[in-house]
Design a protein around this motif. Structure first.
Motif, PDB file in Angstrom:
ATOM      1  N   ARG A 186      -4.498  10.350  18.288  1.00 51.00           N
ATOM      2  CA  ARG A 186      -5.180  10.332  16.995  1.00 51.00           C
ATOM      3  C   ARG A 186      -5.002   8.988  16.298  1.00 51.00           C
ATOM      4  NH1 ARG A 186      -3.382  14.479  12.387  1.00 51.00           N
ATOM      5  NH2 ARG A 186      -3.822  15.924  14.086  1.00 51.00           N
ATOM      6  N   VAL A 187      -3.758   8.481  16.345  1.00 53.95           N
ATOM      7  CA  VAL A 187      -3.454   7.192  15.728  1.00 53.95           C
ATOM      8  C   VAL A 187      -4.259   6.089  16.422  1.00 53.95           C
ATOM      9  CG1 VAL A 187      -1.570   5.515  15.719  1.00 53.95           C
ATOM     10  CG2 VAL A 187      -1.223   7.790  14.733  1.00 53.95           C
ATOM     11  N   ALA A 188      -4.382   6.187  17.740  1.00 57.62           N
ATOM     12  CA  ALA A 188      -5.199   5.220  18.490  1.00 57.62           C
ATOM     13  C   ALA A 188      -6.637   5.269  17.987  1.00 57.62           C
ATOM     14  CB  ALA A 188      -5.148   5.538  19.982  1.00 57.62           C
ATOM     15  N   SER A 189      -7.136   6.477  17.797  1.00 61.63           N
ATOM     16  CA  SER A 189      -8.509   6.675  17.364  1.00 61.63           C
ATOM     17  C   SER A 189      -8.727   6.144  15.942  1.00 61.63           C
ATOM     18  CB  SER A 189      -8.815   8.173  17.446  1.00 61.63           C
ATOM     19  OG  SER A 189     -10.097   8.455  16.992  1.00 61.63           O
ATOM     20  N   LEU A 190      -7.791   6.438  15.035  1.00 57.00           N
ATOM     21  CA  LEU A 190      -7.904   5.962  13.651  1.00 57.00           C
ATOM     22  C   LEU A 190      -7.844   4.441  13.597  1.00 57.00           C
ATOM     23  CD1 LEU A 190      -5.553   8.575  11.903  1.00 57.00           C
ATOM     24  CD2 LEU A 190      -8.055   8.492  11.784  1.00 57.00           C
ATOM     25  N   HIS A 191      -6.951   3.851  14.391  1.00 58.85           N
ATOM     26  CA  HIS A 191      -6.817   2.396  14.418  1.00 58.85           C
ATOM     27  C   HIS A 191      -8.089   1.751  14.965  1.00 58.85           C
ATOM     28  CE1 HIS A 191      -5.301  -1.477  16.207  1.00 58.85           C
ATOM     29  NE2 HIS A 191      -4.839  -1.575  14.972  1.00 58.85           N
ATOM     30  N   ALA A 192      -8.653   2.345  16.024  1.00 63.06           N
ATOM     31  CA  ALA A 192      -9.912   1.826  16.576  1.00 63.06           C
ATOM     32  C   ALA A 192     -11.010   1.915  15.523  1.00 63.06           C
ATOM     33  CB  ALA A 192     -10.296   2.617  17.834  1.00 63.06           C
ATOM     34  N   GLU A 193     -11.005   3.014  14.752  1.00 64.08           N
ATOM     35  CA  GLU A 193     -12.016   3.196  13.701  1.00 64.08           C
ATOM     36  C   GLU A 193     -11.936   2.073  12.653  1.00 64.08           C
ATOM     37  OE1 GLU A 193     -14.275   5.747  13.670  1.00 64.08           O
ATOM     38  OE2 GLU A 193     -15.165   5.340  11.721  1.00 64.08           O
ATOM     39  N   THR A 194     -10.721   1.714  12.245  1.00 61.78           N
ATOM     40  CA  THR A 194     -10.582   0.671  11.216  1.00 61.78           C
ATOM     41  C   THR A 194     -11.048  -0.689  11.735  1.00 61.78           C
ATOM     42  OG1 THR A 194      -8.309   0.078  11.802  1.00 61.78           O
ATOM     43  CG2 THR A 194      -8.587   1.825  10.168  1.00 61.78           C
ATOM     44  N   HIS A 195     -11.095  -0.859  13.071  1.00 61.90           N
ATOM     45  CA  HIS A 195     -11.587  -2.112  13.646  1.00 61.90           C
ATOM     46  C   HIS A 195     -13.041  -2.012  14.086  1.00 61.90           C
ATOM     47  CE1 HIS A 195      -7.328  -3.064  13.577  1.00 61.90           C
ATOM     48  NE2 HIS A 195      -7.709  -4.318  13.594  1.00 61.90           N
ATOM     49  N   GLY A 196     -13.690  -0.907  13.711  1.00 62.94           N
ATOM     50  CA  GLY A 196     -15.124  -0.798  13.989  1.00 62.94           C
ATOM     51  C   GLY A 196     -15.450  -0.233  15.361  1.00 62.94           C
ATOM     52  N   PHE A 197     -14.426   0.251  16.097  1.00 66.04           N
ATOM     53  CA  PHE A 197     -14.686   0.794  17.427  1.00 66.04           C
ATOM     54  C   PHE A 197     -14.145   2.205  17.556  1.00 66.04           C
ATOM     55  CE2 PHE A 197     -14.260  -3.824  17.814  1.00 66.04           C
ATOM     56  CZ  PHE A 197     -15.584  -4.087  18.116  1.00 66.04           C
ATOM     57  N   GLY A 198     -14.287   2.968  16.490  1.00 62.63           N
ATOM     58  CA  GLY A 198     -13.801   4.345  16.495  1.00 62.63           C
ATOM     59  C   GLY A 198     -14.946   5.309  16.697  1.00 62.63           C
ATOM     60  N   ILE A 199     -14.742   6.511  16.192  1.00 55.86           N
ATOM     61  CA  ILE A 199     -15.675   7.607  16.471  1.00 55.86           C
ATOM     62  C   ILE A 199     -17.083   7.314  15.920  1.00 55.86           C
ATOM     63  CG2 ILE A 199     -15.061   8.983  14.434  1.00 55.86           C
ATOM     64  CD1 ILE A 199     -15.209  11.461  16.201  1.00 55.86           C
ATOM     65  N   SER A 200     -17.187   6.610  14.792  1.00 54.56           N
ATOM     66  CA  SER A 200     -18.505   6.330  14.199  1.00 54.56           C
ATOM     67  C   SER A 200     -19.310   5.410  15.124  1.00 54.56           C
ATOM     68  CB  SER A 200     -18.348   5.656  12.833  1.00 54.56           C
ATOM     69  OG  SER A 200     -17.334   6.259  12.090  1.00 54.56           O
ATOM     70  N   TYR A 201     -18.663   4.323  15.585  1.00 53.73           N
ATOM     71  CA  TYR A 201     -19.319   3.395  16.510  1.00 53.73           C
ATOM     72  C   TYR A 201     -19.716   4.124  17.791  1.00 53.73           C
ATOM     73  CZ  TYR A 201     -19.708  -0.360  19.975  1.00 53.73           C
ATOM     74  OH  TYR A 201     -20.135  -1.173  20.985  1.00 53.73           O
ATOM     75  N   MET A 202     -18.801   4.974  18.294  1.00 59.93           N
ATOM     76  CA  MET A 202     -19.019   5.661  19.573  1.00 59.93           C
ATOM     77  C   MET A 202     -20.195   6.630  19.500  1.00 59.93           C
ATOM     78  SD  MET A 202     -16.908   4.170  21.343  1.00 59.93           S
ATOM     79  CE  MET A 202     -15.744   2.952  20.766  1.00 59.93           C
ATOM     80  N   MET A 203     -20.266   7.360  18.377  1.00 58.51           N
ATOM     81  CA  MET A 203     -21.369   8.307  18.213  1.00 58.51           C
ATOM     82  C   MET A 203     -22.697   7.558  18.187  1.00 58.51           C
ATOM     83  SD  MET A 203     -19.829  10.919  15.357  1.00 58.51           S
ATOM     84  CE  MET A 203     -19.286  12.573  15.823  1.00 58.51           C
ATOM     85  N   GLU A 204     -22.714   6.434  17.460  1.00 64.30           N
ATOM     86  CA  GLU A 204     -23.947   5.667  17.301  1.00 64.30           C
ATOM     87  C   GLU A 204     -24.386   5.040  18.626  1.00 64.30           C
ATOM     88  OE1 GLU A 204     -23.645   2.816  14.118  1.00 64.30           O
ATOM     89  OE2 GLU A 204     -25.447   1.752  14.823  1.00 64.30           O
ATOM     90  N   HIS A 205     -23.428   4.553  19.400  1.00 67.47           N
ATOM     91  CA  HIS A 205     -23.759   3.796  20.617  1.00 67.47           C
ATOM     92  C   HIS A 205     -23.627   4.597  21.908  1.00 67.47           C
ATOM     93  CE1 HIS A 205     -23.166   0.598  17.669  1.00 67.47           C
ATOM     94  NE2 HIS A 205     -23.985  -0.106  18.424  1.00 67.47           N
ATOM     95  N   GLN A 206     -23.359   5.894  21.786  1.00 63.17           N
ATOM     96  CA  GLN A 206     -23.248   6.725  22.999  1.00 63.17           C
ATOM     97  C   GLN A 206     -22.198   6.183  23.958  1.00 63.17           C
ATOM     98  OE1 GLN A 206     -25.516   9.592  23.992  1.00 63.17           O
ATOM     99  NE2 GLN A 206     -25.289   9.584  21.784  1.00 63.17           N
ATOM    100  N   ARG A 207     -21.064   5.814  23.372  1.00 60.98           N
ATOM    101  CA  ARG A 207     -19.960   5.327  24.185  1.00 60.98           C
ATOM    102  C   ARG A 207     -18.704   6.093  23.799  1.00 60.98           C
ATOM    103  NH1 ARG A 207     -20.871  -1.255  23.758  1.00 60.98           N
ATOM    104  NH2 ARG A 207     -22.574  -1.332  25.259  1.00 60.98           N
ATOM    105  N   GLY A 208     -17.703   6.005  24.632  1.00 63.19           N
ATOM    106  CA  GLY A 208     -16.446   6.658  24.287  1.00 63.19           C
ATOM    107  C   GLY A 208     -15.273   6.006  24.978  1.00 63.19           C
ATOM    108  N   TRP A 209     -14.140   5.963  24.290  1.00 66.27           N
ATOM    109  CA  TRP A 209     -12.901   5.483  24.898  1.00 66.27           C
ATOM    110  C   TRP A 209     -12.390   6.533  25.873  1.00 66.27           C
ATOM    111  CZ3 TRP A 209     -11.750   0.645  24.633  1.00 66.27           C
ATOM    112  CH2 TRP A 209     -12.105  -0.121  23.518  1.00 66.27           C
ATOM    113  N   VAL A 210     -12.010   6.098  27.053  1.00 69.84           N
ATOM    114  CA  VAL A 210     -11.438   6.996  28.037  1.00 69.84           C
ATOM    115  C   VAL A 210     -10.027   6.521  28.355  1.00 69.84           C
ATOM    116  CG1 VAL A 210     -11.616   7.817  30.413  1.00 69.84           C
ATOM    117  CG2 VAL A 210     -13.661   7.643  28.993  1.00 69.84           C
ATOM    118  N   LEU A 211      -9.092   7.450  28.246  1.00 69.19           N
ATOM    119  CA  LEU A 211      -7.689   7.132  28.493  1.00 69.19           C
ATOM    120  C   LEU A 211      -7.447   7.097  29.999  1.00 69.19           C
ATOM    121  CD1 LEU A 211      -4.853   6.749  27.296  1.00 69.19           C
ATOM    122  CD2 LEU A 211      -4.640   9.246  27.243  1.00 69.19           C
ATOM    123  N   SER A 212      -6.935   5.969  30.471  1.00 70.45           N
ATOM    124  CA  SER A 212      -6.678   5.809  31.902  1.00 70.45           C
ATOM    125  C   SER A 212      -5.204   6.066  32.233  1.00 70.45           C
ATOM    126  CB  SER A 212      -7.095   4.394  32.316  1.00 70.45           C
ATOM    127  OG  SER A 212      -6.637   4.101  33.595  1.00 70.45           O
TER     128      SER A 212
END
Lengths: 241, 241
Positions: B29-55
Motif C-alpha cells: 500500500r505504501v508503495a502504491s501511495l508513494h507511486a501515486e504522489t509521483h504521478g505513477f499510482g492508481i490514477s495514472y494506471m487507470m488512465e493509461h491501462q497499465r499496472g505495476w507488477v511485483l516481481s
C-alpha cells in the motif's frame, strides 16, 4: 460515535469495491475502538482476562465504496440483556448518505471460567450510560438451515486464519462462503447482505467443510462444519442481487 | 517518504504482533501511495491501462510491532534498470528505531500488449527525479529450489483471494506458505524474513499445491504450483529463529 475511513490500495476485491472481508473486519475494529473509549476495550480485557465474543452479525449494504472513496462507520449499543449486548452500525458514503446498516450481538466471556459475564455487574453499569435506544431499519437475523448443500469447499485452517485470541477470525468464515461460490457466479451477481451466527470456535489445524445451498429468494445458506466430528462452527446467509 | 501507522484491533496474528499478512499488504500500500504522489499510482494506471507488477519482495524484520503500538514504513526507489525498478522500505518502531528493511522489484505492464513498459519512456523520465541512491543493509534475494517437499497444503483459490486486478493478491501466497507449517512449529519459532519471487499470476478457481521443504540453516523453501499443469506461480523463502 462515527469513524471516518477511506478505501486504501489493496482493500478492494476484484469488483473494485471495498471487499466484504475488509468491511467485516473494519466493523469489528470500530466495535473494538468504541468499546475501548467506554472502558471495555482491549486494555480492560487484557487486565481482567475477559474478551468480547461475537455471537451474531448481519451487514446489509445498498452499495460498497470504491477505490480511494471516503466512507464512515458509526456504532452504538442499543440494548443489554442477560449476558448479551446488541451493537449496531451505520455506513455512510463520502456525501454522508446512508449506504447500509449492521447489527451484532456480543457476549463478554471470562477466560478463566469460560462463562459469560453478567453485563449488569460491570463497573458503572457497563454500557448503560452509553445506550442509545435506536435500532437500524433492516431485517433481523434469519434462521439458517442447510439440508442438501450443492457446493462444498474444503479448508485446512492455518496460522494466518487466527486472530489474537488464537481462534479463527470471525470474518474468515464469511470469506470461505464467498469462496465456495464459483467465479462465474460472482461475475454476474452482487452480494448485498451477509449474516453469520457463530457457535464453536475454530482453531489452527482444523479441517473444515463449507457447505452451501441455494435457499431461494436470492439467498444462499451455508454451514461450516469441522470434519473430524461434524460439529457446526458457523452458519451464514448471503443475500444477493 | 515516511508513512506513520499503528497496529489496530484485528491486525495482529495469534502471537499478538502485527501479522505478516498485514505487514506485506501495508508495504504494498505504501508503495502504491508513494507511486501515486509521483504521478505513477492508481490514477495514472487507470488512465493509461497499465499496472505495476511485483516481481520480487523480501521483508526482513528484527521485531514486529504489537497491539496499539505505533510504527512507520518509509519507502524510496533506488534504481531503474531496463523494465524494472527497485523499491526499498525501512520499518521503524514507535521510538523511531529501525526494526527492519524491505526490498522489492517491480515492472510496469501495459494491459493491452501484456508487455513491460520501458521505464525510461515515462513522462519526466519516470522516477528518475525521485531516485535515492541508498540500499538497505540486508541480504539480497535468495535462490529458491524445492526438490523433496515434506509438507504440502492444497488451496482452491476463491473470490476473496483476488485483488482489484483479478489476480491472486501477492501476499496471499506468503500466507499459504505460513499455513502449510503446523501450529506446533509456529508455537516454537518466529519468522524473521520472508522472500517471494512471483512468476505466473493465479486466478479465481485455480487449484494450487503449496510445497514446503526444510532448506537448512533455519530456512524453509517453498514453491506454489498450479495443479492442472504443474506450473510454478511463486517461490518463497522463510527465515526463522
Amino acid at each position: 460515535m462515527t469513524y471516518p475511513l477511506a478505501v486504501e490500495p489493496f482493500q478492494e476485491d476484484y469488483s473494485g469495491h471495498l471487499s466484504w472481508s475488509n468491511i467485516g473486519n473494519f466493523t469489528l475494529r470500530v466495535a473494538s475502538l468504541h468499546a475501548e473509549t467506554h472502558g471495555f476495550g482491549i486494555s480492560y480485557m487484557m487486565e481482567h482476562q475477559r474478551g468480547w465474543v461475537l455471537s451474531r452479525l448481519a451487514i446489509d449494504l445498498k452499495e460498497r465504496p470504491r477505490s480511494l472513496q471516503h466512507y464512515s462507520i458509526s456504532t452504538w449499543v442499543s440494548r443489554i440483556f442477560r449476558q448479551f449486548t446488541e451493537r449496531n452500525f451505520e455506513f455512510r458514503n463520502a456525501q454522508g448518505e446512508n449506504i447500509g446498516y449492521g447489527i451484532s450481538t456480543w457476549a463478554l466471556i471470562d477466560y478463566n471460567t469460560r462463562q459469560p459475564v453478567n453485563l449488569e455487574s460491570l463497573p458503572d453499569g457497563g454500557f448503560h450510560e452509553a445506550l442509545l435506544d435506536e435500532v437500524p431499519p433492516i431485517a433481523s437475523y434469519s434462521r439458517v438451515r442447510v439440508k442438501e448443500p450443492a457446493m462444498v469447499l474444503h479448508h485446512h485452517c492455518g496460522m494466518t486464519d487466527l486472530d489474537i485470541n488464537g481462534h479463527v477470525n470471525s470474518i474468515r468464515y464469511i470469506d470461505w462462503v464467498l469462496d465456495a461460490l464459483p467465479m462465474e457466479w460472482h461475475n454476474t451477481h452482487a452480494v448485498k447482505r451477509i449474516e453469520a451466527a457463530f457457535g464453536l470456535e475454530g482453531y489452527g489445524g482444523d479441517d473444515l467443510d463449507i457447505l452451501v445451498e441455494d435457499a431461494g429468494e436470492n439467498r444462499y445458506a451455508a454451514e461450516i462444519k469441522r470434519c473430524k466430528d461434524g460439529a457446526t462452527l458457523v452458519k451464514v446467509m448471503l443475500f444477493f442481487d
